[in-house]
Enzyme design. Structure first.
Site, PDB file in Angstrom:
ATOM      1  N   THR A   1     -14.093  -1.339  -0.797  1.00 12.02           N
ATOM      2  CA  THR A   1     -15.114  -0.411  -0.328  1.00 12.02           C
ATOM      3  C   THR A   1     -15.792   0.298  -1.491  1.00 12.02           C
ATOM      4  O   THR A   1     -17.010   0.465  -1.507  1.00 12.02           O
ATOM      5  CB  THR A   1     -14.496   0.620   0.636  1.00 12.02           C
ATOM      6  OG1 THR A   1     -13.908  -0.069   1.748  1.00 12.02           O
ATOM      7  CG2 THR A   1     -15.550   1.584   1.155  1.00 12.02           C
TER       8      THR A   1
ATOM      9  N   LEU B   1     -10.361   6.681   7.508  1.00 12.64           N
ATOM     10  CA  LEU B   1      -8.984   6.764   7.027  1.00 12.64           C
ATOM     11  C   LEU B   1      -8.404   8.156   7.286  1.00 12.64           C
ATOM     12  O   LEU B   1      -7.254   8.286   7.722  1.00 12.64           O
ATOM     13  CB  LEU B   1      -8.917   6.422   5.541  1.00 12.64           C
ATOM     14  CG  LEU B   1      -9.423   5.027   5.180  1.00 12.64           C
ATOM     15  CD1 LEU B   1      -9.265   4.768   3.690  1.00 12.64           C
ATOM     16  CD2 LEU B   1      -8.693   3.958   5.988  1.00 12.64           C
TER      17      LEU B   1
ATOM     18  N   ALA C   1      -6.377   7.888  -2.098  1.00 13.30           N
ATOM     19  CA  ALA C   1      -7.841   7.741  -2.071  1.00 13.30           C
ATOM     20  C   ALA C   1      -8.342   7.184  -3.399  1.00 13.30           C
ATOM     21  O   ALA C   1      -8.560   5.973  -3.526  1.00 13.30           O
ATOM     22  CB  ALA C   1      -8.490   9.078  -1.753  1.00 13.30           C
ATOM     23  N   ARG C   2      -8.520   8.041  -4.390  1.00  9.54           N
ATOM     24  CA  ARG C   2      -9.049   7.632  -5.685  1.00  9.54           C
ATOM     25  C   ARG C   2      -8.400   8.463  -6.784  1.00  9.54           C
ATOM     26  O   ARG C   2      -8.203   9.664  -6.654  1.00  9.54           O
ATOM     27  CB  ARG C   2     -10.567   7.840  -5.746  1.00  9.54           C
ATOM     28  CG  ARG C   2     -11.388   6.776  -5.007  1.00  9.54           C
ATOM     29  CD  ARG C   2     -11.366   5.454  -5.765  1.00  9.54           C
ATOM     30  NE  ARG C   2     -12.169   4.442  -5.110  1.00  9.54           N
ATOM     31  CZ  ARG C   2     -11.710   3.575  -4.213  1.00  9.54           C
ATOM     32  NH1 ARG C   2     -10.435   3.629  -3.837  1.00  9.54           N
ATOM     33  NH2 ARG C   2     -12.502   2.660  -3.700  1.00  9.54           N
TER      34      ARG C   2
ATOM     35  N   GLU D   1      -6.017   3.252 -14.301  1.00  8.19           N
ATOM     36  CA  GLU D   1      -5.193   2.234 -13.647  1.00  8.19           C
ATOM     37  C   GLU D   1      -5.314   0.900 -14.373  1.00  8.19           C
ATOM     38  O   GLU D   1      -6.423   0.356 -14.477  1.00  8.19           O
ATOM     39  CB  GLU D   1      -5.616   2.083 -12.177  1.00  8.19           C
ATOM     40  CG  GLU D   1      -5.372   3.347 -11.377  1.00  8.19           C
ATOM     41  CD  GLU D   1      -5.850   3.259  -9.937  1.00  8.19           C
ATOM     42  OE1 GLU D   1      -5.430   4.101  -9.113  1.00  8.19           O
ATOM     43  OE2 GLU D   1      -6.644   2.339  -9.624  1.00  8.19           O
TER      44      GLU D   1
ATOM     45  N   HIS E   1      -1.379   1.552  -6.536  1.00  8.42           N
ATOM     46  CA  HIS E   1      -2.642   1.343  -5.822  1.00  8.42           C
ATOM     47  C   HIS E   1      -2.525   0.202  -4.807  1.00  8.42           C
ATOM     48  O   HIS E   1      -3.326  -0.741  -4.789  1.00  8.42           O
ATOM     49  CB  HIS E   1      -3.783   1.054  -6.807  1.00  8.42           C
ATOM     50  CG  HIS E   1      -5.138   1.430  -6.244  1.00  8.42           C
ATOM     51  ND1 HIS E   1      -6.112   2.049  -6.986  1.00  8.42           N
ATOM     52  CD2 HIS E   1      -5.666   1.250  -5.002  1.00  8.42           C
ATOM     53  CE1 HIS E   1      -7.192   2.228  -6.238  1.00  8.42           C
ATOM     54  NE2 HIS E   1      -6.948   1.755  -5.027  1.00  8.42           N
ATOM     55  N   VAL E   2      -1.528   0.304  -3.947  1.00  4.99           N
ATOM     56  CA  VAL E   2      -1.276  -0.746  -2.954  1.00  4.99           C
ATOM     57  C   VAL E   2      -1.363  -0.235  -1.518  1.00  4.99           C
ATOM     58  O   VAL E   2      -1.045  -0.983  -0.585  1.00  4.99           O
ATOM     59  CB  VAL E   2       0.098  -1.411  -3.184  1.00  4.99           C
ATOM     60  CG1 VAL E   2       0.098  -2.223  -4.469  1.00  4.99           C
ATOM     61  CG2 VAL E   2       1.222  -0.368  -3.199  1.00  4.99           C
TER      62      VAL E   2
ATOM     63  N   TRP F   1      -3.833   0.054   0.305  1.00  8.15           N
ATOM     64  CA  TRP F   1      -4.823  -0.758   1.023  1.00  8.15           C
ATOM     65  C   TRP F   1      -4.334  -2.176   1.305  1.00  8.15           C
ATOM     66  O   TRP F   1      -4.970  -2.919   2.061  1.00  8.15           O
ATOM     67  CB  TRP F   1      -6.089  -0.866   0.181  1.00  8.15           C
ATOM     68  CG  TRP F   1      -5.865  -1.633  -1.105  1.00  8.15           C
ATOM     69  CD1 TRP F   1      -5.300  -1.157  -2.255  1.00  8.15           C
ATOM     70  CD2 TRP F   1      -6.161  -3.005  -1.351  1.00  8.15           C
ATOM     71  NE1 TRP F   1      -5.233  -2.140  -3.206  1.00  8.15           N
ATOM     72  CE2 TRP F   1      -5.750  -3.287  -2.677  1.00  8.15           C
ATOM     73  CE3 TRP F   1      -6.729  -4.026  -0.587  1.00  8.15           C
ATOM     74  CZ2 TRP F   1      -5.898  -4.542  -3.259  1.00  8.15           C
ATOM     75  CZ3 TRP F   1      -6.876  -5.284  -1.166  1.00  8.15           C
ATOM     76  CH2 TRP F   1      -6.458  -5.531  -2.485  1.00  8.15           C
TER      77      TRP F   1
END
Length: 317
Positions: A73, A157, A232-233, A262, A284-285, A287
């Site tokens: 996204t 989300l 999120a970020r 990252e 970062h998993v 998603w």
């Protein structure tokens, strides 16, 4: 038509990698460094790229490039303005993570709220045997029912997280944007969410207005020592201030799936505290359930086929 996928390794191995139904040449690279982008995309009509940056200097050297399809996204890795100038269509995927991110968020919340990480390590270290009774209490355990969940980010989300929170009996609050008032009765003032929440979870995009939106001044307002969750970020939280807040006891623990850099660099503040029982960092998993990634890939192929048919979809440029 030549299609080049620059970073196949960002999609899990269990995903069935279907291909577009029209005649094409498919070229796939497991990973691509930024200095390899121009070489690998020379002659390509379509680039499939998740996180490899494609900036203006590269775009201007790729006269054949007509589309970039992002299997994600977020699109901050791409120079959208340069793509618009060149007439390059940029499409992303949306709505694929409505189950996986809320579930990962609550996996972190539950593990931290119940002290699971600390208790697991205690058992490994033999402390159960040392206790000489059927149970022992080395870490706090708290129910979710009756507690307050503050959600920063009111998209699909955030809404999914709210539904899970309500199922656990939590009171859910959606924060108004920082320094913004007048958003209506569905939103709670930002500072009030900070002050009254037992768990704060972030589901906002990373933009200039949201970078470091949680830092020392915000931690000082967290009167209930909440858990802070970020699926999120990276960049939404000042990580040095985050560690300081943990050290001061301003927050009870953290569950972070996204970091500012990252993978994290050696001097990342969070790498220094990974052994704490109230700290969980995942790579970062959130998603990346198999189901979500398969849905994501179906969207990628659909967008490519729509572009070839003259009907570009999910355009961000």
């Amino acid at each position: 038509m030549r299609i080049v996928f620059l970073d196949r390794s960002t999609i899990g191995p269990a995903v069935t990698m279907s291909k577009p139904c029209f005649p094409h040449e498919w070229i796939e690279h497991d990973r691509t460094r930024p200095d390899q982008v121009v070489e690998r995309l020379t002659g390509a009509d379509i680039a499939v790229c998740n996180k490899v940056p494609i900036r203006r200097d590269a775009i201007m050297q790729l006269p054949d490039l007509k589309m970039i399809c992002i299997p994600a996204t977020g699109y901050d890795a791409f120079d959208i303005d340069a793509c618009k100038e060149r007439g390059i269509v940029v499409s992303n995927v949306r709505g694929y993570a409505v189950n996986t991110v809320p579930e990962h968020t609550f996996a972190l919340i539950l593990a931290l709220r119940r002290g699971l990480i600390g208790f697991r390590q205690d058992v490994i270290d033999g402390r159960w045997q040392e206790a000489q009774q059927f149970c022992f209490f080395t870490h706090p355990i708290n129910d979710l029912a009756g507690s307050t969940l503050g959600i920063i980010g009111e998209g699909a989300l955030g809404q999914g997280v709210a539904r899970l929170g309500q199922a656990f009996g939590m009171r859910t609050l959606f924060a108004a944007h920082k320094n913004v008032t007048g958003l209506g009765p569905l939103y709670t003032p930002f500072d009030e969410v900070l002050e009254t929440s037992d768990v704060i979870t972030l589901h906002s995009p990373l933009m200039p207005a949201t970078r470091n939106m949680i830092a020392a001044p915000e931690f000082a307002k967290m009167k209930r020592r909440p858990l802070l969750i970020n699926c999120a970020r990276g960049g939404l939280v000042n990580e040095a201030d985050l560690v300081d807040a943990l050290d001061k006891g301003q927050i009870a623990g953290i569950g972070f799936d996204c970091l500012t850099s990252e993978p994290p660099k050696a001097d990342s503040p969070l790498l220094q505290i990974l052994d704490r029982p109230n700290v969980i960092v995942t790579p970062h998993v959130a998603w990346a359930s198999d189901e979500a990634m398969q849905t994501l890939w179906h969207q990628v192929i659909q967008h490519i086929e729509n572009f070839e048919a003259g009907r570009p979809s999910n355009r961000v440029a």
